[in-house]
Design a protein around this motif. Sequence first.
Motif, PDB file in Angstrom:
ATOM      1  N   PHE A  32     -71.276  23.856  58.008  1.00  0.00           N
ATOM      2  CA  PHE A  32     -70.578  24.766  57.097  1.00  0.00           C
ATOM      3  C   PHE A  32     -71.495  25.247  55.972  1.00  0.00           C
ATOM      4  N   GLN A  33     -72.406  24.404  55.547  1.00  0.00           N
ATOM      5  CA  GLN A  33     -73.363  24.845  54.522  1.00  0.00           C
ATOM      6  C   GLN A  33     -74.293  25.915  55.079  1.00  0.00           C
ATOM      7  N   LEU A  34     -74.651  25.781  56.376  1.00  0.00           N
ATOM      8  CA  LEU A  34     -75.474  26.812  57.018  1.00  0.00           C
ATOM      9  C   LEU A  34     -74.714  28.133  57.140  1.00  0.00           C
ATOM     10  N   MET A  35     -73.379  28.059  57.171  1.00  0.00           N
ATOM     11  CA  MET A  35     -72.554  29.274  57.212  1.00  0.00           C
ATOM     12  C   MET A  35     -72.450  29.930  55.832  1.00  0.00           C
ATOM     13  N   GLY A  36     -73.015  29.267  54.832  1.00  0.00           N
ATOM     14  CA  GLY A  36     -72.987  29.821  53.481  1.00  0.00           C
ATOM     15  C   GLY A  36     -71.894  29.273  52.594  1.00  0.00           C
ATOM     16  N   LEU A  37     -71.161  28.266  53.099  1.00  0.00           N
ATOM     17  CA  LEU A  37     -70.092  27.669  52.299  1.00  0.00           C
ATOM     18  C   LEU A  37     -70.636  26.517  51.454  1.00  0.00           C
ATOM     19  N   LYS A  38     -70.166  26.435  50.219  1.00  0.00           N
ATOM     20  CA  LYS A  38     -70.597  25.360  49.327  1.00  0.00           C
ATOM     21  C   LYS A  38     -69.498  24.306  49.204  1.00  0.00           C
ATOM     22  N   PRO A  39     -69.867  23.022  49.272  1.00  0.00           N
ATOM     23  CA  PRO A  39     -68.857  21.967  49.097  1.00  0.00           C
ATOM     24  C   PRO A  39     -68.322  21.982  47.673  1.00  0.00           C
ATOM     25  N   ASP A  40     -67.057  21.626  47.515  1.00  0.00           N
ATOM     26  CA  ASP A  40     -66.476  21.512  46.183  1.00  0.00           C
ATOM     27  C   ASP A  40     -66.178  20.041  45.879  1.00  0.00           C
ATOM     28  N   ILE A  41     -65.494  19.781  44.786  1.00  0.00           N
ATOM     29  CA  ILE A  41     -65.225  18.403  44.376  1.00  0.00           C
ATOM     30  C   ILE A  41     -64.372  17.682  45.417  1.00  0.00           C
ATOM     31  N   MET A  42     -63.472  18.431  46.087  1.00  0.00           N
ATOM     32  CA  MET A  42     -62.637  17.816  47.113  1.00  0.00           C
ATOM     33  C   MET A  42     -63.483  17.378  48.310  1.00  0.00           C
ATOM     34  N   THR A  43     -64.455  18.202  48.671  1.00  0.00           N
ATOM     35  CA  THR A  43     -65.363  17.831  49.756  1.00  0.00           C
ATOM     36  C   THR A  43     -66.076  16.527  49.430  1.00  0.00           C
ATOM     37  N   CYS A  44     -66.569  16.435  48.207  1.00  0.00           N
ATOM     38  CA  CYS A  44     -67.283  15.225  47.775  1.00  0.00           C
ATOM     39  C   CYS A  44     -66.365  14.000  47.810  1.00  0.00           C
ATOM     40  N   ASN A  45     -65.128  14.176  47.373  1.00  0.00           N
ATOM     41  CA  ASN A  45     -64.170  13.066  47.405  1.00  0.00           C
ATOM     42  C   ASN A  45     -63.900  12.609  48.834  1.00  0.00           C
ATOM     43  N   ILE A  46     -63.835  13.563  49.759  1.00  0.00           N
ATOM     44  CA  ILE A  46     -63.634  13.235  51.177  1.00  0.00           C
ATOM     45  C   ILE A  46     -64.798  12.397  51.689  1.00  0.00           C
ATOM     46  N   LEU A  47     -66.013  12.807  51.337  1.00  0.00           N
ATOM     47  CA  LEU A  47     -67.211  12.059  51.768  1.00  0.00           C
ATOM     48  C   LEU A  47     -67.229  10.657  51.174  1.00  0.00           C
ATOM     49  N   VAL A  48     -66.923  10.562  49.885  1.00  0.00           N
ATOM     50  CA  VAL A  48     -66.908   9.253  49.212  1.00  0.00           C
ATOM     51  C   VAL A  48     -65.912   8.324  49.890  1.00  0.00           C
TER      52      VAL A  48
END
Length: 465
Positions: free
Chosen positions: A284-300
């Motif tokens: 998704f980052q290669l598609m040009g999308l940037k992770p947000d705080i929710m993405t980070c929480n999901i990873l954590v």
Amino acid sequence: MASLLQEEERWCRSAVMLLLDLAEMVHIYVVVVRISEFVVWCMGGRNGGGNGMGIIGDGVAQKIVRIYWASKEARPSLQLRATDLSCSGSGSGVMMPVVVKIFGLLRKQHWYKPRCQTYAKLLVMLGKCRQPNQASLLLEVMRSDGLQPTIDVYTALVSAYGLSGLLDEAFRTVNYMKIIPDCKPDVFTYSILIKCCIKLGRFNMVQQILDEMLDLGIECNTVTYNTLIDGYGKAEFFELMESSLTDMLESGTCHPDVFTFNSMVGAYGRSGRIKQMEKWFEEFQLMGLKPDIMTCNILVKSYGKAGMYKKMGSVLDFMKRRFYCPTVVTYNIIIETFGKAGDIEKMDEIFLKMKHQGLKPNSITYCSLVNTYSKAGLLSKVDSIVRQVENSNVVLDTPFFNCVISAYGHAGDVDKMVDMFMAMKDYKCKPDDITFATMIEACLAQGMIEAAQDLESEMIKANKK
């Protein structure tokens, strides 16, 4: 006592927001004095004379007026909206009748002008509160106001039926829309219908809806695809999830957004498929999308659940580099992770760090702490949490009391368990089946047969209400 006053203040602010929102919806262009007088009249009574509707007391009504005056110049600073009063938390079943009653009072005013948008918003609220019967009645009220339901109103009604589990009624409404000029179901109607089917686990009906959309020439939009991706992901239908993403990309008109990003990453993370989660995080980052705080929480959360604490730490470092400040949710995830791992020292350290960062612990935070202390047999620490909560303005809920009641019950401290049960009434938290089952189990373990039978009778009585 302080907590009760704060809860009253919160309710009052919510009531103000509701009235302001309804005023905005029905275009009430009147001076502040008239609005404030109307609030006092409909909530308590005019000039303390008891001539009002008496939904709540005069003291609270006066407070609502004060808050209104304070907020009329700074409305954005008040974050509680009408939905806070009607459909959030433990008050959803209690406050919605008040919302409907206030709306009924507004309809009686000479400056009231009926608008379809008002009814559409109220129908959405009733749907979220699982009150389909009220939604049906509201549609009749709308017709009595001389309005014909629009596509937005019918779509809101479909949502109200679907979210309440009445799929047959939802489909019947969609079929009825097909024969009404200017009310043909559109992509939003069908997206709502798909969402309801997914929520109820009726995945066999999703393809039927998609086929019908194809026959009618209605193309899926980003909302439709995101609904499918999120629903399939939560059900762990990974092939269908990825197939929906492929269809989205091949449509040429719909593009993945951060919601798509989080749904895909979250689906694999929740199921412990860390490699696939990491793969799609990069894709998704290669598609040009940037992770947000929710993405980070999901990873954590995903790394924590998998016991990969170094990678969990690397996500926190990533957040720091991107200037993402950890939220209450982030800290709650970390506290829960170390709590489940039995690392009490690390959990306490994170809890202190959270408070030092100026973040306010909530009911979820305290539940994690109580559960961990209870499992470790540290009852004195549970006592400490209870004292902290009593001296704070944190909004408590039934799950928190269930945690504390369970902790005291398993420790055999029936007196404290009963004290917490009684405290639920002070905090306006309604005991549920878990509350009663926990207390019954604790009483039986202590040989208190009669007390257990009394609780069982009380549970049956509560469920009949």
